[in-house]
Design a protein around this motif. Structure first.
Motif, mmCIF file in Angstrom:
data_model
loop_
_atom_site.group_PDB
_atom_site.id
_atom_site.type_symbol
_atom_site.label_atom_id
_atom_site.label_comp_id
_atom_site.label_asym_id
_atom_site.label_seq_id
_atom_site.Cartn_x
_atom_site.Cartn_y
_atom_site.Cartn_z
ATOM 1 N N PRO A 119 13.276 20.825 -23.201
ATOM 2 C CA PRO A 119 14.427 20.252 -23.926
ATOM 3 C C PRO A 119 15.329 21.348 -24.496
ATOM 4 O O PRO A 119 16.552 21.198 -24.501
ATOM 5 N N GLU A 120 14.741 22.469 -24.919
ATOM 6 C CA GLU A 120 15.552 23.566 -25.468
ATOM 7 C C GLU A 120 16.450 24.162 -24.390
ATOM 8 O O GLU A 120 17.627 24.443 -24.621
ATOM 9 N N MET A 121 15.882 24.348 -23.204
ATOM 10 C CA MET A 121 16.679 24.913 -22.108
ATOM 11 C C MET A 121 17.820 23.960 -21.741
ATOM 12 O O MET A 121 18.945 24.381 -21.472
ATOM 13 N N ILE A 122 17.509 22.665 -21.723
ATOM 14 C CA ILE A 122 18.539 21.688 -21.355
ATOM 15 C C ILE A 122 19.632 21.633 -22.425
ATOM 16 O O ILE A 122 20.825 21.599 -22.117
ATOM 17 N N GLU A 123 19.233 21.684 -23.682
ATOM 18 C CA GLU A 123 20.226 21.660 -24.760
ATOM 19 C C GLU A 123 21.100 22.912 -24.732
ATOM 20 O O GLU A 123 22.301 22.847 -24.953
ATOM 21 N N ALA A 124 20.483 24.052 -24.440
ATOM 22 C CA ALA A 124 21.255 25.303 -24.367
ATOM 23 C C ALA A 124 22.296 25.213 -23.257
ATOM 24 O O ALA A 124 23.428 25.690 -23.410
ATOM 25 N N ALA A 125 21.928 24.579 -22.150
ATOM 26 C CA ALA A 125 22.876 24.424 -21.040
ATOM 27 C C ALA A 125 23.979 23.442 -21.418
ATOM 28 O O ALA A 125 25.162 23.680 -21.174
ATOM 29 N N ARG A 126 23.577 22.346 -22.063
ATOM 30 C CA ARG A 126 24.560 21.329 -22.446
ATOM 31 C C ARG A 126 25.580 21.911 -23.424
ATOM 32 O O ARG A 126 26.774 21.611 -23.355
ATOM 33 N N ALA A 127 25.095 22.755 -24.333
ATOM 34 C CA ALA A 127 25.974 23.325 -25.354
ATOM 35 C C ALA A 127 27.064 24.194 -24.738
ATOM 36 O O ALA A 127 28.108 24.414 -25.339
ATOM 37 N N GLN A 128 26.815 24.679 -23.536
ATOM 38 C CA GLN A 128 27.814 25.565 -22.912
ATOM 39 C C GLN A 128 28.786 24.828 -21.997
ATOM 40 O O GLN A 128 29.679 25.443 -21.423
ATOM 41 N N LEU A 129 28.604 23.533 -21.851
ATOM 42 C CA LEU A 129 29.496 22.792 -20.960
ATOM 43 C C LEU A 129 30.825 22.525 -21.664
ATOM 44 O O LEU A 129 30.848 21.953 -22.743
ATOM 45 N N PRO A 130 31.941 22.916 -21.052
ATOM 46 C CA PRO A 130 33.245 22.559 -21.613
ATOM 47 C C PRO A 130 33.587 21.121 -21.220
ATOM 48 O O PRO A 130 32.802 20.464 -20.526
ATOM 49 N N GLU A 131 34.739 20.636 -21.658
ATOM 50 C CA GLU A 131 35.195 19.331 -21.173
ATOM 51 C C GLU A 131 35.378 19.452 -19.660
ATOM 52 O O GLU A 131 36.021 20.369 -19.173
ATOM 53 N N LEU A 132 34.810 18.522 -18.906
ATOM 54 C CA LEU A 132 34.856 18.613 -17.454
ATOM 55 C C LEU A 132 36.198 18.118 -16.925
ATOM 56 O O LEU A 132 36.837 17.264 -17.548
ATOM 57 N N PRO A 133 36.643 18.673 -15.793
ATOM 58 C CA PRO A 133 37.956 18.310 -15.262
ATOM 59 C C PRO A 133 38.172 16.806 -15.099
ATOM 60 O O PRO A 133 39.263 16.301 -15.401
ATOM 61 N N SER A 134 37.154 16.082 -14.644
ATOM 62 C CA SER A 134 37.377 14.635 -14.447
ATOM 63 C C SER A 134 37.578 13.940 -15.795
ATOM 64 O O SER A 134 38.409 13.049 -15.920
ATOM 65 N N ALA A 135 36.844 14.390 -16.822
ATOM 66 C CA ALA A 135 37.024 13.814 -18.156
ATOM 67 C C ALA A 135 38.406 14.184 -18.705
ATOM 68 O O ALA A 135 39.078 13.384 -19.350
ATOM 69 N N ARG A 136 38.833 15.422 -18.408
ATOM 70 C CA ARG A 136 40.132 15.874 -18.885
ATOM 71 C C ARG A 136 41.251 15.058 -18.224
ATOM 72 O O ARG A 136 42.214 14.658 -18.887
ATOM 73 N N ALA A 137 41.110 14.814 -16.918
ATOM 74 C CA ALA A 137 42.119 14.017 -16.205
ATOM 75 C C ALA A 137 42.199 12.621 -16.808
ATOM 76 O O ALA A 137 43.284 12.064 -16.993
ATOM 77 N N GLN A 138 41.035 12.069 -17.148
ATOM 78 C CA GLN A 138 41.030 10.728 -17.756
ATOM 79 C C GLN A 138 41.716 10.739 -19.116
ATOM 80 O O GLN A 138 42.452 9.824 -19.458
ATOM 81 N N ARG A 139 41.480 11.804 -19.867
ATOM 82 C CA ARG A 139 42.113 11.897 -21.187
ATOM 83 C C ARG A 139 43.628 12.056 -21.032
ATOM 84 O O ARG A 139 44.405 11.417 -21.740
ATOM 85 N N PHE A 140 44.053 12.885 -20.084
ATOM 86 C CA PHE A 140 45.492 13.072 -19.861
ATOM 87 C C PHE A 140 46.152 11.754 -19.478
ATOM 88 O O PHE A 140 47.262 11.439 -19.905
ATOM 89 N N ALA A 141 45.455 10.986 -18.628
ATOM 90 C CA ALA A 141 46.031 9.719 -18.167
ATOM 91 C C ALA A 141 45.945 8.667 -19.274
ATOM 92 O O ALA A 141 46.902 7.920 -19.506
ATOM 93 N N GLY A 142 44.819 8.641 -19.966
ATOM 94 C CA GLY A 142 44.625 7.612 -20.987
ATOM 95 C C GLY A 142 45.368 7.909 -22.273
ATOM 96 O O GLY A 142 46.381 7.279 -22.588
ATOM 97 N N ALA A 143 44.913 8.913 -23.004
ATOM 98 C CA ALA A 143 45.463 9.192 -24.328
ATOM 99 C C ALA A 143 46.893 9.711 -24.262
ATOM 100 O O ALA A 143 47.706 9.436 -25.145
ATOM 101 N N LEU A 144 47.230 10.470 -23.217
ATOM 102 C CA LEU A 144 48.563 11.078 -23.158
ATOM 103 C C LEU A 144 49.534 10.295 -22.269
ATOM 104 O O LEU A 144 50.721 10.589 -22.238
ATOM 105 N N GLY A 145 49.003 9.340 -21.524
ATOM 106 C CA GLY A 145 49.873 8.464 -20.739
ATOM 107 C C GLY A 145 50.476 9.094 -19.493
ATOM 108 O O GLY A 145 51.503 8.642 -18.995
#
Lengths: 487, 97
Positions: free
Chosen positions: A294-320
């Motif tokens: 679990p520590e190794m997985i959490e350490a990896a998760r902590a380094q993940l930035p916002e992913l491009p697909s999530a960013r595209a959704q935010r640009f389309a959703g929140a920013l229109g």
């Protein structure tokens, strides 16, 4: 499987492709997968080797912790299950680029299983080592003019993540687009250079076809060596065409590996010997099991930035933003970063206008260039867009100012002032007079517009643009023409 | 008993050239190993974890820190056919087996 499916000859049948991808990604660690030799690209041959990656007898592999960390990051980014316990296997085959006679890979218990990216399900992600590089030397006199090759072991042992998708893709273009999304995602999480030309991203495709509407899978072939996005699409298209023609002619598709030749665009069978696939996997006795804690997985998760697909959704959703524009930005992190910096620089920034101008900016930069490396600052860019939105300058003048910003940087307001590009408006009387002059110069067009033929608007607007050297706003000219014609 | 054909197949995969008598001996010896595995398979192993290691150890990992590599001269010192481009070998698919 399925050899007899083409037995009935039917030229009318429409076939749909069923495509799965196998992607090899070189991980951006400092050292190799199982030894401390530094990774390199383009260095002189055999300058990064040691007894371990040369496969000398008596040496033992030790797993690179950073490669495991990157593997877990990939799994998390793709929504995979991370195996609490996985292990390495030996994949046995003889080839000069593989000094041990086996590749250390993972087999029945990969590091990551399942997951999804975009519309495509992920089957598995596992870790393994890259092979060395074979360089063809041509004929040598040594053994009766036999063809000789040379092995450069610099690449041998480079950590690889192999990502295998489910057969969820239905066209060559979809495969190309999805691979682009995967590349963007891997680049964003920083685990690889993902450069197809340099081989840090390599893609094989499993391709079969089936009659449209059928849910069965046809016999698949494996396509290799498509080392660019264009070749990937080209290779798949050629193979889909070849298989469809075979089936229409009542011929079976043979399960085989095909090699794509970029110069001819042709696919040729690579290995016909069945035993080439007889890898006799067995657990690697030199490596103990890998437990992703679990520590190794959490350490990896902590380094993940916002992913491009999530960013595209935010640009389309929140920013229109329109979905396609949102993806264009989000799938190139450097564009998305610049866009967001510009947005943050303007209190009332209009995301849609900014996104549209981003495209204009990109067109003015070198292909693939990062705008952050240009002379245009996000703040200056945002100010320029705001000036156009507030009609302080016309769209045309805005483009001119952007040209100057790209060429020499600076402050858009100062450029507008210096170049006299400020918009002429009706308020100061100037634009109204020019419009009146335009109507007087072309009574024909004026009459047609009055009669409802809006196409005749063109020459009138053109006249005003010429007279004002592009400083007038198109919409404003339109409004004034209508006003003066009383329509 | 392992068939001769299977022995030949495995020998080819391992790039081993066996004489007729060697292959016959192998068939006998390999069969004994397989018999032993069959004997293990006959046991009731319900609930026993598969074991690929006898030591109870996991995660033997190393930090991603570069170590010094060999020089190309050292690496190629015992190569039968050293070239500037690397270890000279027959081109695969040209009788490389």
């Amino acid at each position: 499987m399925g050899g007899g499916r083409g037995a009935s000859v039917n030229a009318e049948v429409q076939y749909e492709p069923v495509i799965g991808l196998e992607i090899h990604v070189q991980l951006k660690t400092r050292t190799k997968m199982f030894c401390g030799c530094e990774l390199s690209f383009g260095d002189p041959p055999n300058t990064h080797t040691c007894p371990r990656c040369l496969g000398l007898a008596g040496t033992l592999p030790v797993v690179n912790a950073q490669a495991v960390h990157y593997g877990i990051m990939i799994g998390l980014a793709l929504g995979s299950q991370i195996a609490p316990r996985s292990q390495f296997h030996r994949k046995n085959y003889f080839y000069p680029d593989l000094p041990k006679g086996y590749q250390i890979s993972q087999y029945d218990v990969p590091l990551c299983s399942g997951g999804q990216l975009g519309e495509v399900r992920i089957h598995r992600v596992h870790l393994e080592e890259d092979a060395a590089k074979l360089v063809h030397l041509g004929a040598s006199g040594r053994i009766h003019g036999a063809q000789r090759s040379a092995v450069d072991f610099n690449r041998g042992g480079t950590p690889l993540a192999e990502i295998v998708t489910e057969p969820d893709l239905r066209s060559a273009e979809a495969a190309r687009e999805w691979l682009s999304l995967l590349r963007t995602t891997l680049r964003a999480i920083g685990v690889s250079d993902v450069n197809m030309e340099e081989g840090s991203l390599r893609c094989d495709a499993n391709v079969s076809v089936r009659p449209v509407g059928s849910s069965e899978l046809g016999t698949k072939t494996e396509l290799k060596n498509m080392n660019s996005f264009r070749f990937l699409a080209q290779g798949i298209r050629a193979e889909v065409e070849r298989q469809s023609e075979l089936l229409r002619a009542g011929q079976p598709v043979l399960q085989e590996t095909l090699h794509f030749d970029p110069s001819s665009g042709r696919l040729t069978p690579l290995r016909s010997k069945e035993e080439a696939h007889d890898y006799r996997y067995f657990p690697e006795p030199d490596l103990v099991p890998l437990e992703a804690t679990p520590e190794m997985i959490e350490a990896a998760r902590a380094q993940l930035p916002e992913l491009p697909s999530a960013r595209a959704q935010r640009f389309a959703g929140a920013l229109g933003l329109p979905a396609e524009r949102a993806r264009d930005l989000a799938f190139r992190s450097e564009l998305a970063d610049f866009f967001e910096a510009a947005l943050a620089a303007t209190p009332n920034g209009e995301p849609v206008a900014l996104a549209n101008w981003m495209q204009t900016l990109v067109e003015r930069l070198e292909d693939g260039a990062d705008p952050a490396g240009s002379l245009v600052s996000p703040a200056a860019f945002a100010q320029l867009v705001a000036m156009v939105s507030e009609k302080a300058i016309s769209r045309e003048a805005g483009r001119e100012v952007l040209d100057m910003l790209v060429a020499q940087g600076g402050d858009p307001a100062a450029i507008v002032e210096r170049e006299g590009l400020g918009a002429i408006s009706a308020d100061d009387g100037g634009l109204g007079d020019v419009v009146a002059a335009a109507l007087a110069s072309d009574p024909d067009a004026a009459e047609q517009v009055r009669a409802g033929n809006m196409k005749a608007m063109g020459p009138l607007v053109g006249y005003v643009m010429r007279e004002t050297k592009g400083r007038a706003d198109g919409a404003e000219i339109n409004r004034l023409i209508r006003q003066q014609l009383g329509i | 008993m392992l068939e001769r054909q299977q022995v030949d197949h495995v020998a080819r995969l391992a790039r081993l050239e066996l004489s007729d008598s060697e292959a016959d001996t192998m068939a006998v010896e390999l069969s004994k190993i397989l018999d032993h595995i069959e004997a293990i398979r006959a046991l009731d192993l319900e609930g026993v974890q598969p074991t690929s290691h006898v030591v109870d150890l996991v995660n033997a990992l190393r930090a991603d820190v570069p170590q010094r590599s060999l020089t190309p001269q050292q690496a190629l010192a015992q190569a039968p056919e050293p070239t500037d481009a690397g270890f000279g070998v027959p081109s695969p698919g040209q009788g490389a087996e």
